[in-house]
Design a protein around this motif. Sequence first.
Motif, PDB file in Angstrom:
ATOM      1  N   ILE A 152      -5.320  -2.517  -4.765  1.00  0.00           N
ATOM      2  CA  ILE A 152      -4.147  -1.994  -5.376  1.00  0.00           C
ATOM      3  C   ILE A 152      -3.178  -1.547  -4.533  1.00  0.00           C
ATOM      4  O   ILE A 152      -2.132  -1.788  -4.606  1.00  0.00           O
ATOM      5  N   GLY A 153      -3.389  -0.837  -3.541  1.00  0.00           N
ATOM      6  CA  GLY A 153      -2.502  -0.201  -2.511  1.00  0.00           C
ATOM      7  C   GLY A 153      -1.965  -1.420  -1.792  1.00  0.00           C
ATOM      8  O   GLY A 153      -0.975  -1.170  -1.202  1.00  0.00           O
ATOM      9  N   ALA A 154      -2.617  -2.365  -1.386  1.00  0.00           N
ATOM     10  CA  ALA A 154      -2.182  -3.618  -0.715  1.00  0.00           C
ATOM     11  C   ALA A 154      -1.134  -4.274  -1.498  1.00  0.00           C
ATOM     12  O   ALA A 154      -0.123  -4.532  -0.714  1.00  0.00           O
ATOM     13  N   GLY A 155      -1.330  -4.237  -2.683  1.00  0.00           N
ATOM     14  CA  GLY A 155      -0.241  -4.698  -3.404  1.00  0.00           C
ATOM     15  C   GLY A 155       1.111  -3.898  -3.493  1.00  0.00           C
ATOM     16  O   GLY A 155       2.118  -4.369  -3.458  1.00  0.00           O
ATOM     17  N   LEU A 156       0.910  -2.693  -3.722  1.00  0.00           N
ATOM     18  CA  LEU A 156       1.896  -1.782  -3.503  1.00  0.00           C
ATOM     19  C   LEU A 156       2.573  -1.624  -2.204  1.00  0.00           C
ATOM     20  O   LEU A 156       4.006  -1.584  -2.048  1.00  0.00           O
ATOM     21  N   GLY A 157       1.747  -1.853  -1.100  1.00  0.00           N
ATOM     22  CA  GLY A 157       2.248  -1.777   0.176  1.00  0.00           C
ATOM     23  C   GLY A 157       3.161  -3.044   0.463  1.00  0.00           C
ATOM     24  O   GLY A 157       4.243  -3.147   1.280  1.00  0.00           O
ATOM     25  N   THR A 158       2.818  -4.306   0.011  1.00  0.00           N
ATOM     26  CA  THR A 158       3.539  -5.432   0.158  1.00  0.00           C
ATOM     27  C   THR A 158       5.105  -5.336  -0.651  1.00  0.00           C
ATOM     28  O   THR A 158       5.939  -5.882  -0.025  1.00  0.00           O
ATOM     29  N   ALA A 213      -5.146   3.553   2.151  1.00  0.00           N
ATOM     30  CA  ALA A 213      -5.253   2.776   3.243  1.00  0.00           C
ATOM     31  C   ALA A 213      -4.760   1.157   2.802  1.00  0.00           C
ATOM     32  O   ALA A 213      -4.367   0.513   3.703  1.00  0.00           O
ATOM     33  N   GLY A 214      -4.984   0.767   1.626  1.00  0.00           N
ATOM     34  CA  GLY A 214      -4.279  -0.360   1.131  1.00  0.00           C
ATOM     35  C   GLY A 214      -3.035  -0.382   1.430  1.00  0.00           C
ATOM     36  O   GLY A 214      -2.351  -1.555   1.601  1.00  0.00           O
ATOM     37  N   MET A 215      -2.124   0.823   0.909  1.00  0.00           N
ATOM     38  CA  MET A 215      -0.678   0.637   1.122  1.00  0.00           C
ATOM     39  C   MET A 215      -0.402   0.532   2.535  1.00  0.00           C
ATOM     40  O   MET A 215       0.536  -0.112   2.837  1.00  0.00           O
TER      41      MET A 215
END
Length: 241
Positions: A77-83, A133-135
Amino acid sequence: MIWAFIALLAGGILKGATGAGAPIIAVPVIALLYDVPFAIVMFSFPNLLSNLWQGWQYRDHQMGEGFTWRFAVAGAIGAGLGTVILANVPSDLLVALVAMSVFVYIGFRLARPDWFLPFSLARRIVWPVGTLAGMMQGAGGVSAPVSITFLNAMKPERAAFVGTVSVFFVAMAAIQIPLLAWYGFLDWHRLGLSLLALLPILGGMPIGAALAKRLSKQVFDRLILTLLALVALRLLIEVTL
């Protein structure tokens, strides 16, 4: 490209020695040579494929009670927001984010090397920590200041650490890669470069495993932290000039 190759090789050495951490070297160096989006794209498929391999190897050693999968989903979820942030934030700010993330990681490693986080508390905070962390991974390509510090603080066995962090990185990459393509960062040319980037990482991993047996953990850590500090400092200089 030779410096990018060296950075990826060094990242592979670190991953081979510790089970994780390749982006913390490779991404800042490649960002310094090119830019943050290119660095993230270059590392996207090596991150996915190397962790798929490691995750399969250590599939029976993940942290239990659903912790690994909650951490992984939060990271995705965080990686999506970060992208999304990556696509909408100026490059200089992203470079500064990468540099400051590295300094935070170094500072925490030096200041609190023996900090211990009880598993019961880690379970309660896994969602916000994993998302943060994902963001950082999505926006700056480096989640280690949060993800690796968080997991290390629980003092898991190496197998449990590797099994858990591999699933976490695979989950983030599974969301991040399609979004990188959607926003135009990942095209066929960069896809080919990213797949080629897997070679020096795989080449470095056996070297790291061998070095880990010959150097004390403290010496190895200090060498890595010194290298990271130099890279992060150079990134900040690049932003301010």
